[in-house]
Design a protein around this motif. Structure first.
Motif, short mmCIF file in Angstrom:
data_model
loop_
_atom_site.label_atom_id
_atom_site.label_comp_id
_atom_site.label_asym_id
_atom_site.label_seq_id
_atom_site.Cartn_x
_atom_site.Cartn_y
_atom_site.Cartn_z
N PHE A 85 1.04 -1.18 -0.33
CA PHE A 85 0.09 0.24 -0.31
C PHE A 85 1.02 0.94 -0.32
O PHE A 85 0.74 1.87 -0.82
CB PHE A 85 -1.08 -0.17 1.27
N TYR A 86 1.65 1.25 1.01
CA TYR A 86 2.42 2.39 1.03
C TYR A 86 3.82 2.86 -0.07
O TYR A 86 4.57 1.86 -0.22
CB TYR A 86 3.11 2.53 2.39
N SER A 87 4.32 3.81 -0.77
CA SER A 87 5.30 3.84 -1.37
C SER A 87 5.98 3.69 -1.07
O SER A 87 7.50 3.54 -1.97
CB SER A 87 5.01 5.20 -2.73
N MET A 88 6.69 4.04 -0.58
CA MET A 88 7.91 3.80 0.01
C MET A 88 8.85 2.24 0.22
O MET A 88 10.09 2.43 0.62
CB MET A 88 8.60 4.73 1.30
N PHE A 89 7.61 1.55 0.54
CA PHE A 89 8.38 0.27 0.39
C PHE A 89 8.74 -1.07 -1.25
O PHE A 89 7.95 -0.25 -1.76
CB PHE A 89 7.73 -0.93 1.44
N VAL A 141 7.99 10.45 -7.98
CA VAL A 141 7.29 10.29 -5.99
C VAL A 141 6.29 11.05 -6.69
O VAL A 141 6.61 12.83 -7.01
CB VAL A 141 8.57 10.22 -5.41
N GLU A 142 5.94 11.25 -6.06
CA GLU A 142 4.74 12.21 -5.25
C GLU A 142 5.70 13.64 -4.89
O GLU A 142 6.30 13.04 -4.36
CB GLU A 142 3.07 12.17 -5.16
#
Lengths: 181, 424
Positions: A85-89, A141-142
């Motif tokens: 779900f989380y973009s940093m992973f 990235v956003e």
């Protein structure tokens, strides 16, 4: 309707948690676990994933996610949900330096396209790719909340702002030198 | 008049230290509350009087939010700070965390005291490593000074604060998604009611406020609700941090009174860069409807003025756009952002953000169809008000506003397969 808010249940809790990670990693995860109510160990899942990801050269594997699940008494699927779900992973291998370039609106109107173009040319890869030598990954990235310094990117924990092609070169040069060690 | 509240320490060398904060009246409010045993009601009344409204973007009155909690309910009650600053164009909370973290800590402790809270969590977006380290160091300083933790200043009141780091998800700035995220889950917003004041973090009564809102609290208590209210204008009390970015000479964060004319703010930001003309402004973060230059130049920076012009003050993120920019291209990027960040829970948002982006993208790329403008109108209508959280509206509003104010640019793209601006 009754309201419920309960942690994930795991019936087959693993007893030998000391075998999952090194003492250093466990100590680091435990620091985060201690912040939350005793029954809510799973609140530390994002921290645990970040810690093991950093330790693994910047990306997660299923084995690591399963270990995090075991360590925090969560069902593996609940950990996969968070990791996806989380973009940093990162779920596949990345370069030693992951360059996260913001291309959102403030950066865009301040010239992030030139920065992207320069990076792609210099590294010989496109956004989303990793150099063959495994040194660099380019990631779009956003908004990173540094629009006053647009255009900007993040490498590791560091923000670099007010980028120009020349500045990008000097940043990358210094990172290349670090790699020579 | 600038930097009077949240950025009060900014002129000092190493403004983030406890000693810097205390030299500017820091922790006086907390000391006074604990020493004089000021009642919870009185604190909440003072915050109501101040006219402070939620600085994260929604603008809900902070004092009123605090009054919703059942203070006598037994068990845990939480204060959660939303430092998941992610609305494109916004970069003010980052500066509070970096330059005046103690104002936030004191604000969270006072909020905790006012609602009978037992612990606080500050949810900082995961990319903000430097602000996170600053905040952690400040927590440590506060604990060592007896200002945080067990039995604060010998008063018998105990309150501790922990940081939670996000993982890169815009939707977690939505308060119930943020709670889910702290609980170790995907950040998908909850259906409301129940509101967090009744059923929040771990199912317990919870107040969630933005970083800037909470960092404003100590000065409101120290200098009075009226003092803060009178800094601003009717219905928009206080001063506010504006993050101004884009095609200007001196982008940055400016803490100025509510009601300051936009033209003055633009002046503080050094005016337009390289002599280009102002074309449009997004006044409150990328989800706030864009306004044309001529409208914006007559507006003041407060909730009512911006609302009357058809937009929102939002988070105070002002994106300044010059006349070289193609509005279709800008909307292409903005609509991509919401498509990327939709959590996928509600069909109108999950599918609608994709539709909006694909249609705007094909217009931008010279593949627009004659019916596309109507199609976009239709899709925005079918998203607005039909989702659990505000992300659906946030995605639809810019599309509607860009088309409303710059329809001819979109039509030109469709008719001529190229851009009106710069001949791309």
């Amino acid at each position: 309707m009754s309201l419920r808010c309960e942690p994930w249940a795991r019936t087959d809790k693993r007893e030998d948690k000391e075998n999952l990670f090194s003492p250093e990693i466990r100590a680091e995860i435990d620091q985060w676990v201690a912040k939350y109510p005793d029954e809510w160990k799973q609140s530390a899942v994002m921290a645990a994933l970040r810690i093991v990801q950093d330790d693994n050269g910047g990306y997660l594997t299923q084995e690591l996610m399963d270990k995090v699940a075991d360590y925090l008494d969560m069902p593996p699927i609940a950990v996969y949900e968070v990791a996806t779900f989380y973009s940093m992973f990162e779920l596949s291998e990345v370069g030693r330096h992951k360059i996260c370039v913001c291309t959102n609106v403030s950066c865009m109107i301040c010239g992030s396209e030139n920065i992207v173009e320069h990076l792609e040319k210099r590294l010989g890869i496109k956004m989303g790719q990793t150099t063959e030598d495994g040194r660099f990954t380019l990631k779009e990235v956003e908004c990173l909340g540094a629009c006053g310094g647009a255009p900007m990117f993040q490498i590791g924990k560091q923000y670099y702002e007010n980028l120009t092609p020349e500045l990008v070169d000097s940043i990358l040069d210094s990172l290349e030198q670090d790699n020579g060690e | 008049m600038a930097n009077e509240v949240c950025l009060r320490t900014l002129h000092l060398d190493r403004p983030w230290l406890l000693s810097s904060y205390e030299s500017e009246g820091g922790y006086e409010a907390l000391r006074k509350i604990l020493k004089e045993k000021i009642s919870q009601e009185e604190i909440i009344e003072t915050v109501k009087t101040s006219g402070l409204r939620g600085r994260g973007g929604a603008g809900f009155p902070t004092g009123l939010k605090w009054s919703f909690i059942n203070r006598s309910a037994p068990g845990e009650k939480y204060i959660v700070c939303n430092s998941d600053e992610g609305e494109p164009g916004t970069f003010k909370d980052r500066d509070i965390l970096r330059y005046n973290p103690h104002a936030l800590i004191e604000g969270m402790i006072i909020a905790g005291y006012a609602i009978g809270g037992t612990a606080g969590y500050n949810y900082i977006r995961g990319e903000f490593w430097e602000p996170y380290e600053r905040f952690e160091a400040a927590l440590e300083e506060a604990r060592e000074a007896g200002l945080l933790g067990e039995n604060i200043l010998g008063s018998g009141f105990s309150f501790d604060i922990h940081t939670h780091l996000g993982g890169g998800a815009y939707v977690c700035g939505e308060e119930t998604a943020l709670l889910e995220s702290i609980e170790g889950k995907k950040g998908q917003p909850r259906f409301k009611p129940p509101f967090p004041a009744m059923f929040g973090l771990y199912g317990r009564p919870t107040i969630i406020n933005n970083t800037e809102s909470l960092a404003s609290i100590p000065d409101i208590i120290r200098q009075g609700g009226e003092w803060f209210r009178d800094l601003g204008v009717e219905n928009s009390g206080g001063s506010k941090l504006f993050s101004i970015s884009g095609n200007i000479n001196n982008p940055g964060v400016f803490e100025i009174p509510m009601g300051t004319p936009f033209s003055e703010l633009l002046g503080m930001a050094g005016g337009m860069k390289d002599g280009y003309k102002l074309k449009a402004v997004i006044p409150g973060g990328s989800s706030a409807p864009v306004l044309p230059a001529e409208v914006m130049m007559d507006l003041n920076m407060d909730y009512d003025s911006i609302a009357k012009a058809g937009s929102m003050l939002g988070s105070g993120a002002v994106i300044v756009i010059d006349d070289r920019q193609c509005m279709v291209k800008l909307l292409d990027r903005i609509s991509y952002f919401y498509y990327e960040e939709s959590c996928g829970q509600c069909t109108p948002c999950r599918e609608g953000t994709g539709w909006m982006h694909r249609v705007v993208h094909r217009i931008e790329n010279g593949e627009g169809r004659p019916e596309d403008m109507d199609l976009l109108d239709d899709v925005t209508q079918r998203i607005m008000g039909r989702t659990i959280c505000a992300l659906g509206d946030a995605a639809a509003m810019p599309v509607a506003a860009f088309i409303q104010h710059f329809r001819e640019e979109f039509q030109y793209h469709i008719d001529h397969k190229k851009c009106m601006v710069g001949g791309r």
